[in-house]
Structures are given as structure tokens and as C-alpha cells.
Design a protein around this motif. Structure first.
Motif, PDB file in Angstrom:
ATOM      1  N   LEU A  53       0.832  -1.209   0.000  1.00  0.00           N
ATOM      2  CA  LEU A  53       0.000   0.000   0.000  1.00  0.00           C
ATOM      3  C   LEU A  53       0.867   1.258   0.000  1.00  0.00           C
ATOM      4  O   LEU A  53       0.587   2.218  -0.734  1.00  0.00           O
ATOM      5  CB  LEU A  53      -0.927  -0.003   1.215  1.00  0.00           C
ATOM      6  CG  LEU A  53      -2.117  -0.966   1.148  1.00  0.00           C
ATOM      7  CD1 LEU A  53      -2.809  -1.046   2.500  1.00  0.00           C
ATOM      8  CD2 LEU A  53      -3.112  -0.534   0.073  1.00  0.00           C
ATOM      9  N   LEU A  54       1.909   1.269   0.799  1.00  0.00           N
ATOM     10  CA  LEU A  54       2.793   2.437   0.864  1.00  0.00           C
ATOM     11  C   LEU A  54       3.499   2.672  -0.472  1.00  0.00           C
ATOM     12  O   LEU A  54       3.509   3.793  -1.000  1.00  0.00           O
ATOM     13  CB  LEU A  54       3.831   2.258   1.972  1.00  0.00           C
ATOM     14  CG  LEU A  54       3.431   2.687   3.377  1.00  0.00           C
ATOM     15  CD1 LEU A  54       4.483   2.250   4.387  1.00  0.00           C
ATOM     16  CD2 LEU A  54       3.233   4.193   3.435  1.00  0.00           C
ATOM     17  N   PHE A  55       4.097   1.631  -1.008  1.00  0.00           N
ATOM     18  CA  PHE A  55       4.860   1.774  -2.247  1.00  0.00           C
ATOM     19  C   PHE A  55       3.960   2.209  -3.401  1.00  0.00           C
ATOM     20  O   PHE A  55       4.291   3.131  -4.164  1.00  0.00           O
ATOM     21  CB  PHE A  55       5.546   0.446  -2.585  1.00  0.00           C
ATOM     22  CG  PHE A  55       6.193   0.443  -3.950  1.00  0.00           C
ATOM     23  CD1 PHE A  55       7.349   1.174  -4.185  1.00  0.00           C
ATOM     24  CD2 PHE A  55       5.645  -0.283  -4.991  1.00  0.00           C
ATOM     25  CE1 PHE A  55       7.937   1.181  -5.441  1.00  0.00           C
ATOM     26  CE2 PHE A  55       6.221  -0.284  -6.244  1.00  0.00           C
ATOM     27  CZ  PHE A  55       7.384   0.448  -6.474  1.00  0.00           C
ATOM     28  N   SER A  56       2.821   1.562  -3.544  1.00  0.00           N
ATOM     29  CA  SER A  56       1.945   1.866  -4.667  1.00  0.00           C
ATOM     30  C   SER A  56       1.343   3.262  -4.563  1.00  0.00           C
ATOM     31  O   SER A  56       1.218   3.977  -5.560  1.00  0.00           O
ATOM     32  CB  SER A  56       0.829   0.825  -4.760  1.00  0.00           C
ATOM     33  OG  SER A  56       0.028   0.841  -3.595  1.00  0.00           O
ATOM     34  N   THR A  57       0.972   3.684  -3.344  1.00  0.00           N
ATOM     35  CA  THR A  57       0.393   5.015  -3.177  1.00  0.00           C
ATOM     36  C   THR A  57       1.426   6.101  -3.462  1.00  0.00           C
ATOM     37  O   THR A  57       1.111   7.124  -4.084  1.00  0.00           O
ATOM     38  CB  THR A  57      -0.173   5.173  -1.761  1.00  0.00           C
ATOM     39  OG1 THR A  57      -1.110   4.127  -1.504  1.00  0.00           O
ATOM     40  CG2 THR A  57      -0.885   6.506  -1.603  1.00  0.00           C
ATOM     41  N   LEU A  58       2.659   5.899  -3.012  1.00  0.00           N
ATOM     42  CA  LEU A  58       3.727   6.862  -3.291  1.00  0.00           C
ATOM     43  C   LEU A  58       3.978   6.964  -4.799  1.00  0.00           C
ATOM     44  O   LEU A  58       4.066   8.068  -5.360  1.00  0.00           O
ATOM     45  CB  LEU A  58       5.011   6.440  -2.574  1.00  0.00           C
ATOM     46  CG  LEU A  58       6.246   7.315  -2.820  1.00  0.00           C
ATOM     47  CD1 LEU A  58       5.993   8.741  -2.352  1.00  0.00           C
ATOM     48  CD2 LEU A  58       7.468   6.731  -2.122  1.00  0.00           C
ATOM     49  N   LEU A  59       4.071   5.820  -5.455  1.00  0.00           N
ATOM     50  CA  LEU A  59       4.290   5.818  -6.898  1.00  0.00           C
ATOM     51  C   LEU A  59       3.108   6.452  -7.628  1.00  0.00           C
ATOM     52  O   LEU A  59       3.269   7.198  -8.600  1.00  0.00           O
ATOM     53  CB  LEU A  59       4.495   4.382  -7.385  1.00  0.00           C
ATOM     54  CG  LEU A  59       4.998   4.197  -8.827  1.00  0.00           C
ATOM     55  CD1 LEU A  59       6.380   4.822  -8.980  1.00  0.00           C
ATOM     56  CD2 LEU A  59       5.043   2.724  -9.175  1.00  0.00           C
ATOM     57  N   GLY A  60       1.898   6.173  -7.138  1.00  0.00           N
ATOM     58  CA  GLY A  60       0.712   6.745  -7.757  1.00  0.00           C
ATOM     59  C   GLY A  60       0.662   8.254  -7.629  1.00  0.00           C
ATOM     60  O   GLY A  60       0.230   8.957  -8.544  1.00  0.00           O
ATOM     61  N   ALA A  61       1.102   8.783  -6.483  1.00  0.00           N
ATOM     62  CA  ALA A  61       1.126  10.230  -6.289  1.00  0.00           C
ATOM     63  C   ALA A  61       2.079  10.898  -7.266  1.00  0.00           C
ATOM     64  O   ALA A  61       1.751  11.922  -7.885  1.00  0.00           O
ATOM     65  CB  ALA A  61       1.536  10.555  -4.846  1.00  0.00           C
TER      66      ALA A  61
END
Length: 445
Positions: A88-96
């Protein structure tokens, strides 16, 4: 009205009993919901401000959903092994990073690239939400908690649509440009992008739960070559996927373009669109609170079929209503009925597979749904570009009605006798320890 008020009070009381992980996830989900509502409302208008035609807009709308075909299975697989929090952390950061980059992109190449990157967050969150909540809930609480999470999602869409509808004119006044200009719409999208950045903060404080272990009572069957065979769940997953594919195909043709459809057919402005779609989300929120009550009384399958079946006449009115007020009412009622069934449907799916396979099963469903919606969006763009928007939407709504009717019929006749009891699996930790980590008899989503 009394039952709705009573149900709302019960939800408010039980929120304080949710685990720390549950409350943090709901807070993160709130901010990501605000981001997504702004993206949905204004992305198509942003593309039109860049002078892209209907076919190109359709293809660009297909990228996030088709990205699910690429990202969903790896996200589900990795989260089952490295943990939900890290994914969740990695994907949300990349998505931002991807979404903020998209706001400054104008060429077709960079739009495609940044859309693909930002889609990773959307697909991963969508794929992991149900398994995360199922991991942190018990069977007796699951339907109500899934419904609360879904209601929160529609509430954030209401807030985002209602407030977002006024942002283009506000930014246009500050920048000295028209509300429909690229600069005004870019500033609006950037404001939405800040919300996905805020959604990262609660995720930092999540506690990773121990991964569930498989029961070693029976060894997995082996092939003649000595290789282990996968569990024989293909048939069940296929039956769970088929209705979702039909809904996804129909929805992909029209739902991403409802803002363009309403604006083009009735000539409404951004503020009116924001109010229209905002109150549509609010009506869905109210219906979601009622759904658990029906699920307890009629069972999950019958309540799902009831809500989705009742939405069909309003879908017909939405596509072919001659007056704005008719289409507005149809938008409210159809969305409330169709979407209110979604949390119970998610619970039903999660309870058909063992806990150790929930994220993987969710990923398979995400792939199928994304492929269907992406194909529908691409087809929609080409059709409207070829025959015109008005005639194209008439055809598309007709196909959508056929798809939804087929999905409801197939789901009912396949699962009408299904026992609502979830699949049992030995717990990976002692019951006392589990109660201590969640602080309640059940957790969320």
C-alpha cells in the motif's frame, strides 16, 4: 426512516470498536477517495481542453482499467508474501508521483506514461482493500464493516464532487482564464492530487499482521512428474468472474463518460455537474447503510440480486430520458441501488476462498474487471467518434442494459443455493492474541 437512523447510530458506535489498523486505513481511504473524485469529474474535460478527439479520450480512459490486467496479479501476489502495508505504501507513493506528473503532461506519450504509473496506486488499493479488511474482520461483522467502508468511499466522492465543481471557476478567476481552460482544470487536478499525498500519512502507522498459514493436514496433490498441483478453484473463480466481466464491460462503455454525456446532452456547467454527481454519491451512501439489514434478512445472494435488478429500469431512464430532471433522478436511484450491492458482493467473494488466497483471488477478479472496463472504454470512444456522441450513447446504453441483465441472471442461477457461511481455515495465531491485536471482536472492510 427510524431504521436508517438506528443503523447510522449503530455504525457510529461501532467505529470506536474498530482496530487501530482499521481506523488508519479508513482515514487513508478518505483522502484517496477525495483524490479519485476529482480525477473522475475533470479528467475527461482536461483532455478535451488539450483538443483530443473522442477516440483518443476513450483510449486514455481505458489505460487505468487495462493497467489492472498488468498490475493486479503482481499486487495481490506480492502483498500475500511481503505484507499489505509495504504494498500500500509503495503503490500510493508511486501513484502520487504519476498523477502529479500527469497534471503537467500534454503530449500523448507522457499522458499514457503517467497514467500507467498513477494507475498502479488505484489498482493496488482496489485489489488490496477487500483482503485487508477481510484479514481484519470476523464473519459476523464483515458485511456491516464492508458497507461502512463503501459508504465512506461514496461520502468522499460526494464531498469531492460537490466542492470540486466550483474549483475550475475559482482557479479561472485567480488565473484570468475560463473555467474550461487547460490552466484552470490543471490547477483543479493538482488540488485533487494533494489528497493522494495526504493518504500516505495514515499508512505509515499501520501494523503489519502476521500472514495466515495454510493447514498442513492434507498434502497438496501431485502430478505424475512429482510437481504440486494448484488447488482446484478454477471453476469457482470463473463463476465469480463472469458476472463481474459483464458488469465491467457495460459500465466501461458509459460510466467514465457520464459527465461528458450529461454535459453534452443538456449543456450543464461544471458547478451543476459537481452538484449532480455529488448528490448521486450521497444517495448511494444512504442506500449502503440499508444493505446489511437486507443481507441479514434475505441472504447475501438475494439482496445483491434484488438491488441490482431494481436498478435496471432506472438505467433505462438514465440512457434515454428526454429531460434533465429525469436523468438526474435516474442517476441517483440507479447508482444507489447498483452500488449499494457492492460491499455485500465483495464480502460474498471473500468468503468463498480461504484467507491465504484472498488477495490472489481478488487480483484475478481485478484483472477480469479491468480488462472488461478498459475494453468497454476503448470501444465507447471509437463508437462515439464514428457515429457521433448522441447516437453512440444510445447504442452504448442499450448494450449496457443487456450486459447488466445477463450478469444478474447468471449470478442468481449459479449462487442462489450457496451457503453464506465463509470458508473456514485454521487461524495463524491464538484467539487471545488475535483479540489483543484487533482490540475488538471484528475489524474492517
Amino acid at each position: 426512516m427510524f431504521n436508517l437512523w438506528k443503523a447510522t447510530g449503530r455504525y457510529a458506535r461501532e467505529y470506536t470498536r474498530f482496530s487501530r489498523n482499521a481506523r488508519l486505513f479508513l482515514l487513508s481511504f478518505f483522502f484517496s477517495g477525495l483524490w479519485f473524485s476529482g480525477y473522475i469529474l475533470f479528467f475527461n474535460f482536461y483532455l478535451k481542453s488539450l483538443h483530443y478527439d473522442e477516440a483518443t479520450v476513450g483510449l486514455l480512459n481505458a489505460i487505468p482499467t487495462l493497467a489492472g490486467v498488468v498490475f493486479a496479479l503482481p499486487a495481490g501476489y506480492l502483498s500475500d508474501r511481503i505484507g499489505r502495508k509495504k504494498m500500500l505504501l509503495f503503490s500510493t507513493l508511486l501513484g502520487a508521483v504519476g498523477f502529479l506528473g500527469m497534471c503537467f503532461s500534454e503530449s500523448i506519450f507522457f499522458l499514457c506514461l503517467t497514467l500507467l504509473v498513477s494507475s498502479f496506486a488505484e489498482i493496488t488499493i482496489w485489489t488490496l482493500t477487500a483482503p485487508f479488511m477481510a484479514d481484519n474482520s470476523q464473519a459476523e461483522d464483515r458485511t456491516q464493516l464492508f458497507s461502512l467502508q463503501f459508504a465512506l468511499g461514496t461520502l468522499t466522492n460526494f464531498i469531492g464532487s460537490l466542492g470540486g465543481g466550483f474549483l475550475p471557476r475559482l482557479f479561472g478567476g485567480w488565473l484570468g482564464t475560463a473555467p474550461e481552460s487547460t490552466a484552470s482544470l490543471r490547477a483543479t487536478l493538482l488540488t485533487a492530487g494533494l489528497c493522494i499525498v495526504l493518504s500516505l500519512v495514515p499508512l505509515l502507522f499501520l501494523t503489519e499482521n502476521p500472514r495466515p498459514v495454510r493447514v498442513p493436514a492434507k498434502a497438496a496433490p501431485t502430478s505424475p512428474s512429482g510437481r504440486r498441483k494448484l488447488p482446484k478453484v478454477n471453476s469457482l473463480i470463473l463463476w465469480l468472474i463472469l458476472p463481474d466481466i459483464m458488469v465491467g464491460l457495460g459500465a466501461g462503455m458509459t460510466i467514465p463518460f457520464l459527465n461528458v454525456y450529461v454535459s453534452g446532452k443538456f449543456g450543464v456547467e461544471f458547478e451543476t455537474l459537481g452538484l449532480l454527481f455529488g448528490f448521486a454519491e450521497l444517495s448511494t451512501t444512504l442506500a449502503v447503510f440499508i444493505q446489511p439489514l437486507l443481507a441479514r434478512r434475505f441472504g447475501k445472494v438475494r439482496s445483491i440480486v434484488l438491488f441490482q435488478g431494481l436498478s435496471l429500469p432506472f438505467l433505462l431512464l438514465l440512457g434515454f430520458g428526454p429531460y434533465f430532471w429525469m436523468v438526474a433522478i435516474a442517476l441517483y436511484v440507479r447508482g444507489a441501488l447498483m452500488q449499494a450491492a457492492n460491499p455485500v458482493y465483495q464480502v460474498f467473494i471473500q468468503e468463498q476462498v480461504p484467507p491465504t488466497e484472498r488477495a490472489t483471488a481478488s487480483a484475478f477478479l481485478s484483472v477480469a474487471d479491468s480488462l472488461a472496463r478498459g475494453s468497454g472504454s476503448a470501444f465507447s470512444g471509437f463508437l462515439r467518434g464514428g457515429v457521433g456522441a448522441a447516437a453512440g450513447f444510445n447504442i452504448l446504453f442499450g448494450i449496457m442494459i443487456v450486459c447488466y441483465t445477463s450478469s444478474i441472471t447468471l449470478f442468481y442461477f449459479r449462487f442462489r443455493h450457496t451457503d453464506d457461511a465463509p470458508v473456514e481455515e485454521a487461524p495463524s495465531i491464538a484467539p487471545a492474541q488475535a483479540r489483543s491485536e484487533t482490540d475488538i471482536p471484528g475489524v474492517l472492510l
